[in-house]
Structure formats: C-alpha cells, structure tokens
Scaffold this active site. Structure first.
Site, PDB file in Angstrom:
ATOM      1  N   ASN A  78       0.916  -1.427  -0.070  1.00 39.64           N
ATOM      2  CA  ASN A  78       0.100  -0.043   0.108  1.00 39.64           C
ATOM      3  C   ASN A  78       0.768   1.122  -0.089  1.00 39.64           C
ATOM      4  O   ASN A  78       1.408   1.562   0.992  1.00 39.64           O
ATOM      5  CB  ASN A  78      -0.882   0.066   1.053  1.00 39.64           C
ATOM      6  CG  ASN A  78      -1.882   1.242   1.344  1.00 39.64           C
ATOM      7  OD1 ASN A  78      -1.647   1.970   0.500  1.00 39.64           O
ATOM      8  ND2 ASN A  78      -2.513   1.374   2.358  1.00 39.64           N
ATOM      9  N   TRP A  79       1.163   1.786  -1.306  1.00 41.05           N
ATOM     10  CA  TRP A  79       1.839   2.928  -1.324  1.00 41.05           C
ATOM     11  C   TRP A  79       1.178   4.314  -0.548  1.00 41.05           C
ATOM     12  O   TRP A  79       1.825   5.320  -0.583  1.00 41.05           O
ATOM     13  CB  TRP A  79       2.335   3.317  -2.759  1.00 41.05           C
ATOM     14  CG  TRP A  79       3.287   2.530  -3.562  1.00 41.05           C
ATOM     15  CD1 TRP A  79       3.761   1.000  -2.968  1.00 41.05           C
ATOM     16  CD2 TRP A  79       3.612   2.338  -4.676  1.00 41.05           C
ATOM     17  NE1 TRP A  79       4.456   0.477  -3.981  1.00 41.05           N
ATOM     18  CE2 TRP A  79       4.387   1.229  -5.035  1.00 41.05           C
ATOM     19  CE3 TRP A  79       3.518   3.213  -5.593  1.00 41.05           C
ATOM     20  CZ2 TRP A  79       5.125   0.939  -6.253  1.00 41.05           C
ATOM     21  CZ3 TRP A  79       4.009   2.841  -6.983  1.00 41.05           C
ATOM     22  CH2 TRP A  79       4.840   1.820  -7.123  1.00 41.05           C
ATOM     23  N   LYS A  80       0.069   3.922  -0.258  1.00 37.86           N
ATOM     24  CA  LYS A  80      -0.599   5.415   0.195  1.00 37.86           C
ATOM     25  C   LYS A  80      -0.307   6.591  -0.835  1.00 37.86           C
ATOM     26  O   LYS A  80      -0.271   6.305  -2.056  1.00 37.86           O
ATOM     27  CB  LYS A  80      -0.245   5.720   1.470  1.00 37.86           C
ATOM     28  CG  LYS A  80      -0.255   4.285   2.443  1.00 37.86           C
ATOM     29  CD  LYS A  80      -0.018   4.789   3.991  1.00 37.86           C
ATOM     30  CE  LYS A  80      -0.290   3.381   4.680  1.00 37.86           C
ATOM     31  NZ  LYS A  80      -0.380   3.531   6.026  1.00 37.86           N
ATOM     32  N   HIS A 112      -9.618   1.518   4.860  1.00 36.40           N
ATOM     33  CA  HIS A 112      -8.486   1.699   5.559  1.00 36.40           C
ATOM     34  C   HIS A 112      -8.863   2.742   6.621  1.00 36.40           C
ATOM     35  O   HIS A 112      -9.619   3.497   6.432  1.00 36.40           O
ATOM     36  CB  HIS A 112      -7.320   2.321   4.416  1.00 36.40           C
ATOM     37  CG  HIS A 112      -6.036   2.141   5.124  1.00 36.40           C
ATOM     38  ND1 HIS A 112      -5.381   3.111   5.818  1.00 36.40           N
ATOM     39  CD2 HIS A 112      -4.927   1.247   5.166  1.00 36.40           C
ATOM     40  CE1 HIS A 112      -4.233   2.707   6.428  1.00 36.40           C
ATOM     41  NE2 HIS A 112      -3.817   1.641   5.776  1.00 36.40           N
ATOM     42  N   GLU A 145      -7.098   5.130   7.681  1.00 38.43           N
ATOM     43  CA  GLU A 145      -6.811   6.339   7.259  1.00 38.43           C
ATOM     44  C   GLU A 145      -8.128   7.227   6.872  1.00 38.43           C
ATOM     45  O   GLU A 145      -8.253   8.381   6.602  1.00 38.43           O
ATOM     46  CB  GLU A 145      -5.600   6.723   6.427  1.00 38.43           C
ATOM     47  CG  GLU A 145      -4.219   6.420   7.287  1.00 38.43           C
ATOM     48  CD  GLU A 145      -2.911   5.698   6.697  1.00 38.43           C
ATOM     49  OE1 GLU A 145      -2.995   5.889   5.265  1.00 38.43           O
ATOM     50  OE2 GLU A 145      -1.915   5.203   7.055  1.00 38.43           O
ATOM     51  N   GLU A 200      -5.548  -4.777  11.073  1.00 38.06           N
ATOM     52  CA  GLU A 200      -4.456  -3.405  11.034  1.00 38.06           C
ATOM     53  C   GLU A 200      -4.683  -2.729  12.263  1.00 38.06           C
ATOM     54  O   GLU A 200      -5.570  -1.669  12.301  1.00 38.06           O
ATOM     55  CB  GLU A 200      -4.545  -2.493   9.951  1.00 38.06           C
ATOM     56  CG  GLU A 200      -3.972  -3.126   8.663  1.00 38.06           C
ATOM     57  CD  GLU A 200      -3.688  -2.221   7.453  1.00 38.06           C
ATOM     58  OE1 GLU A 200      -2.290  -2.171   7.131  1.00 38.06           O
ATOM     59  OE2 GLU A 200      -4.053  -1.114   7.162  1.00 38.06           O
ATOM     60  N   GLY A 214       2.330   2.628  11.066  1.00 38.45           N
ATOM     61  CA  GLY A 214       3.440   3.563  10.815  1.00 38.45           C
ATOM     62  C   GLY A 214       4.256   4.245  11.972  1.00 38.45           C
ATOM     63  O   GLY A 214       4.828   5.125  12.191  1.00 38.45           O
ATOM     64  N   SER A 265       3.367  -1.644  10.675  1.00 42.18           N
ATOM     65  CA  SER A 265       4.803  -1.739  10.815  1.00 42.18           C
ATOM     66  C   SER A 265       5.488  -3.023  10.561  1.00 42.18           C
ATOM     67  O   SER A 265       6.328  -3.438  11.145  1.00 42.18           O
ATOM     68  CB  SER A 265       4.990  -1.110  12.394  1.00 42.18           C
ATOM     69  OG  SER A 265       4.627   0.170  12.420  1.00 42.18           O
ATOM     70  N   GLY A 267       2.877  -1.073   4.246  1.00 40.23           N
ATOM     71  CA  GLY A 267       2.856   0.450   4.065  1.00 40.23           C
ATOM     72  C   GLY A 267       4.098   0.888   3.863  1.00 40.23           C
ATOM     73  O   GLY A 267       4.710   0.783   2.645  1.00 40.23           O
ATOM     74  N   GLY A 268       4.632   1.470   4.853  1.00 38.46           N
ATOM     75  CA  GLY A 268       6.011   2.227   4.732  1.00 38.46           C
ATOM     76  C   GLY A 268       7.105   1.379   4.214  1.00 38.46           C
ATOM     77  O   GLY A 268       7.692   2.107   3.241  1.00 38.46           O
TER      78      GLY A 268
HETATM   79  P1  PGA Z   1       2.664   0.696   7.607  1.00 42.72           P
HETATM   80  O1  PGA Z   1       1.340   0.803   7.044  1.00 42.72           O
HETATM   81  O2  PGA Z   1       3.192  -0.543   7.117  1.00 42.72           O
HETATM   82  O3  PGA Z   1       3.638   1.860   7.238  1.00 42.72           O
HETATM   83  O4  PGA Z   1       2.474   0.525   9.243  1.00 42.72           O
HETATM   84  C1  PGA Z   1       0.312  -0.195   6.933  1.00 42.72           C
HETATM   85  C2  PGA Z   1      -0.822   0.346   6.529  1.00 42.72           C
HETATM   86  O5  PGA Z   1      -1.489   1.290   6.719  1.00 42.72           O
HETATM   87  O6  PGA Z   1      -1.570  -0.364   5.703  1.00 42.72           O
END
Ligand code: PGA
Length: 252
Positions: free
Chosen positions: A12-14, A96, A98, A168, A174, A214, A235-236
């Site tokens: 997930n590149w966001k 998600h 966010e 999640e 993050g 994470s 994500g990150g």
């Molecule tokens: P993260 O994000 O790996 O940066 O913690 C995961 C996500 O939100 O899908």
C-alpha cells in the site's frame, strides 16, 4: 498451526511517491527483484493516478487504494469499480483506517463500497482494526466485530471467496509498534469466529486474513503462519524497493 495456503503480500503505497518517474523506478526495481513463485501472490496498490502507467506482469497484480460505490455519474473526484477494472485492477482496498479517520468513512459507506465492488467482480481487501484508546479500554473485540458485521451486511456467503480481511491495529500503523504474535493469533481466531457465526466454518477456513502495521523484513515472518494469518499488508516498507523485495522473497 501450519498454513499451506498461498500467502498474500500487499503493498500500500498510500499517497506516495509524488513523482511519476519515482513510481516507475520503484515498480521497475520491485518487478526485477521478486522471484516468480506460486507460494505467494503480490498485489501492488499505487495512487490511482498512476494505475494506467503501471503494467502488471505475472509477478504481481494491481490494486486500488479506495473505490466509490456508484458505477458512474456526478461524483466529483471519485473513481468507480468499472473504471478500475478497465485499468486491469484486480483488488480494491476498502475501509483503511486513514480513510475512516480523514475522510470520515463509516461502516455504512464501507458496506456500500464492498457491495458495489463484489457485484462488479473485483476483489475486496477490507481493513479493520482498533485504536489505542479502544485497545486500552478492552474494546478491540467489540469494535472489530462491529466493523465486520456492518461492512458485510447483505454480502452473501458465495461472495466471501472474493474478500480478504486485513487486521491493522491503528496504533501499529506507521509507528514501529507491533502486537505480539499471541495477540495476532488471538485476533485471527477471533476473526474466523465472527465469519463462522455470520456464514459457516468452511467459509471462515477459506478466508484469507492478513496482518498490517509496521511490517518490515525483520518482523514479517513473525506475523504469518504460526499466527494463522495468511499474509501481510505493507505500508511504509513497500516504498523501499529492496526492503519490499526482501519481504516478498521471504515467502517463496
Ligand atoms: P505501515 O502501514 O506498514 O506503514 O505501518 C500499513 C498500512 O497502513 O496499510
């Protein structure tokens, strides 16, 4: 618990990277780095504006990070399932945290997105998870059960084969903080119990449940297999091509 199903690793590149050339370089390195393997499936979810520029190959599928519930019409700024399918997108991330936080997405909106996505034959990655405050008040189970029940309202048993659930915990996204393997295992069992109650045991057994929050190449293996989880939402760490390739290649 030995889990022989194909593992699923989602990037997930966001809202990254801000430059198309950088996005193309990232995908080029990932494409070159990941070995072809039937042991796992890789799904890359770039910002939707880059989707037409990223060609899939046998090494990975494309996913979209968000989707709207109507097929077309006067919905400024939204992207429909039909549009995504035109670009060879196979999966849509829905719910998600966010989006729940910043776009005020409710379980009801998430349900409408899931209904439309499954109706139009795209697979859904439903994200669920509790906040730190909810965890500290011992309300994680209650919150998660509600997220799933409301998100899957009117979804038939036959449609669940096109659903993936990603657990999640919001406090792990993050932050570098992660739940213990025991906590992740309890959650995978709890999720299977909810699906068993809503549908049946076989549906729950066949459902792919992923862990996200994470994840990096050091901890990736801890969250899969022995916990009952069948893969990861990254994500990150998915923005660092060599780190993401390392994670993927851990699974075959
Ligand atoms: P993260 O994000 O790996 O940066 O913690 C995961 C996500 O939100 O899908």
């Amino acid at each position: 618990m030995i889990n022989k199903k194909q593992k699923i690793i989602i990037a997930n590149w966001k809202m990254n990277p801000v430059d198309l050339v950088e996005a193309e370089n990232l995908i080029k390195t990932v494409r070159r780095g990941i070995k072809k393997s039937d042991d796992r499936k890789v799904i890359i979810c770039p910002p939707s504006i880059y989707l037409s520029k990223i060609k899939t190959n046998s090494h990975f599928d494309l996913g979209i990070q968000n989707i709207f519930w109507e097929d077309k019409g006067a919905y400024t700024g939204e992207v429909s399932v039909l549009m995504a399918k035109n670009l060879d997108v196979k999966y849509a991330i829905v719910g998600h945290s966010e989006r729940r936080l910043y776009m005020k997405e409710t379980n009801e909106m998430i349900n409408a997105k899931i209904v439309s996505t499954l109706k139009n034959n795209l697979k859904v990655v439903l994200c669920i998870g509790e906040s730190l405050a909810e965890k500290n008040k011992d309300r994680a189970s209650e919150i998660i059960e509600r997220q799933i029940r409301e998100a899957l309202k009117n979804i038939k048993k036959s449609q669940i084969s096109n659903l993936i659930i990603a657990y999640e915990p919001i406090w792990a996204i993050g932050t570098g903080q992660t739940p213990s393997q025991d906590e992740v295992m309890s959650m995978s069992l709890f999720l299977k119990k909810i699906i068993t109650n809503l549908y049946d045991r076989k549906t729950a057994e066949n459902l792919d449940i992923l862990y996200g929050g994470s994840v990096n190449s050091q901890n990736a293996l801890d969250f899969v297999d022995s916990t009952g989880m069948n893969g990861l939402l990254v994500g990150g760490a998915s923005l660092n091509a060599s780190e993401f390739v390392r994670i993927v290649n851990l699974f075959g």
